[in-house]
Design an enzyme around this catalytic site. Sequence first.
Site, PDB file in Angstrom:
ATOM      1  N   CYS A  55       0.785  -1.229   0.035  1.00 55.93           N
ATOM      2  CA  CYS A  55       0.078   0.103   0.193  1.00 55.93           C
ATOM      3  C   CYS A  55       0.854   1.301  -0.153  1.00 55.93           C
ATOM      4  CB  CYS A  55      -0.847   0.040   1.398  1.00 55.93           C
ATOM      5  SG  CYS A  55      -1.699   1.428   1.437  1.00 55.93           S
ATOM      6  N   CYS A  58       0.596   3.805   3.060  1.00 54.09           N
ATOM      7  CA  CYS A  58       1.002   3.005   4.017  1.00 54.09           C
ATOM      8  C   CYS A  58       2.349   3.216   4.149  1.00 54.09           C
ATOM      9  CB  CYS A  58       0.862   1.309   4.389  1.00 54.09           C
ATOM     10  SG  CYS A  58      -0.966   0.940   4.195  1.00 54.09           S
TER      11      CYS A  58
END
Length: 134
Positions: A55, A58
């Site tokens: 991600c 992230c």
Amino acid sequence: MGGCAGKARREEEDKLDFKGGNVHIITTKEGWDQKIAEANRDGKTVVANFSASWCGPCRVIAPVYAEMSKTYPQLMFLTIDVDDLMDFSSSWDIRATPAFFFLKNGQQIDKLVGANKPELEKKVLAAADGSSSK
């Protein structure tokens, strides 16, 4: 703002980098239970970051999260990779990453979905203020 809902191809060596911080990486349900019990015993609020190595948002927020873990030692910062603990993450109804849960005495007191740095800073500061005013 800045959340991952789909899954991209995952490279094992692409783990999120929390170096230099005080972030506890949770790899088992038992590890989670142990840290929650420790936080409850010590009267600490837990900030749990459900994330994924694939991600992008992230990866962007990881160093910010690590820095916050040093700035607010009165809080306990945990990170859970949703791919490593799929069943456990599903039990928290994670629909997008990163997802930050704030827990006091094992109970959820707040939540933030997405890599929204200003909002995360605000919520962490509020949790830290709540922890220090016992």
